[in-house]
Design an enzyme around this catalytic site. Structure first.
Site, PDB file in Angstrom:
ATOM      1  N   HIS A  77       0.827  -1.201   0.000  1.00 18.71           N
ATOM      2  CA  HIS A  77       0.000   0.000   0.000  1.00 18.71           C
ATOM      3  C   HIS A  77       0.864   1.255   0.000  1.00 18.71           C
ATOM      4  CE1 HIS A  77      -3.854  -2.112   1.673  1.00 18.71           C
ATOM      5  NE2 HIS A  77      -3.425  -2.639   0.540  1.00 18.71           N
ATOM      6  N   GLU A  79       0.817   3.939   1.805  1.00 20.19           N
ATOM      7  CA  GLU A  79       1.273   4.401   3.117  1.00 20.19           C
ATOM      8  C   GLU A  79       2.510   3.632   3.560  1.00 20.19           C
ATOM      9  OE1 GLU A  79      -3.305   3.899   3.497  1.00 20.19           O
ATOM     10  OE2 GLU A  79      -1.689   3.114   2.245  1.00 20.19           O
TER      11      GLU A  79
END
Length: 159
Positions: A77, A79
């Site tokens: 992901h 993040e």
């Protein structure tokens, strides 16, 4: 004379997250992230994609099917990529600008890294167990989060 129509810090950093999302090879969901320190300096960016060394064209990008035939066990992901991509700087008290509200796995990495504030553009999975878990952990750990409020301003890259 000083310009008055310049973009705000939030517009700037969410714009960087949106631009980063455009690097994603995912055919369905492009997510970008930008981590900023207390001095409004960018310390890292990331987008959702396959791990380094795993060729995009050799990996599955499907959303349905047998688990190992989908993207889910493989994609990193945005993040997490932003956290891992940082140059050797502390993320303590940083703010994360992200185009999609973080899942529970990313929430753990955000908390552990020392990020204290999350600004998100979209929360399309609101109410799901993963998002409810993220919100619970953020609240317990003192990580604040807020929805980004678009200004309606159009920004051109001028290319």
């Amino acid at each position: 004379m000083k310009r008055t129509d310049y973009i705000s810090w939030k517009e700037y950093f969410m714009g960087i997250a949106l631009l980063s999302a455009q690097r994603s090879k995912d055919g369905n969901t492009q997510v970008g992230a930008c981590i900023v320190n207390e001095e409004n300096k960018i310390v890292s960016v990331g987008y959702n994609g396959m791990p380094t060394g795993c060729a995009d064209e050799d990996m599955p990008w499907e959303r349905e099917g047998a688990f190992l035939d989908t993207k889910y066990p493989f994609v990193c992901h945005a993040e997490l990529n932003a956290i891992l991509n940082r140059a050797s700087v502390s993320l303590k008290n940083c703010t994360l600008y992200v185009t999609l509200f973080p899942c529970n796995e990313c929430a753990k990495a955000i908390i552990q890294s020392g990020i204290r504030h999350v600004v998100y553009l979209d929360n399309k999975y609101a109410g799901t167990d993963a998002i409810l878990a993220s919100e619970r952990m953020f609240r317990m750990a003192g990580v604040t989060f807020e929805a980004y409020k678009p200004t309606g301003r159009t920004v051109s890259l001028g290319l």
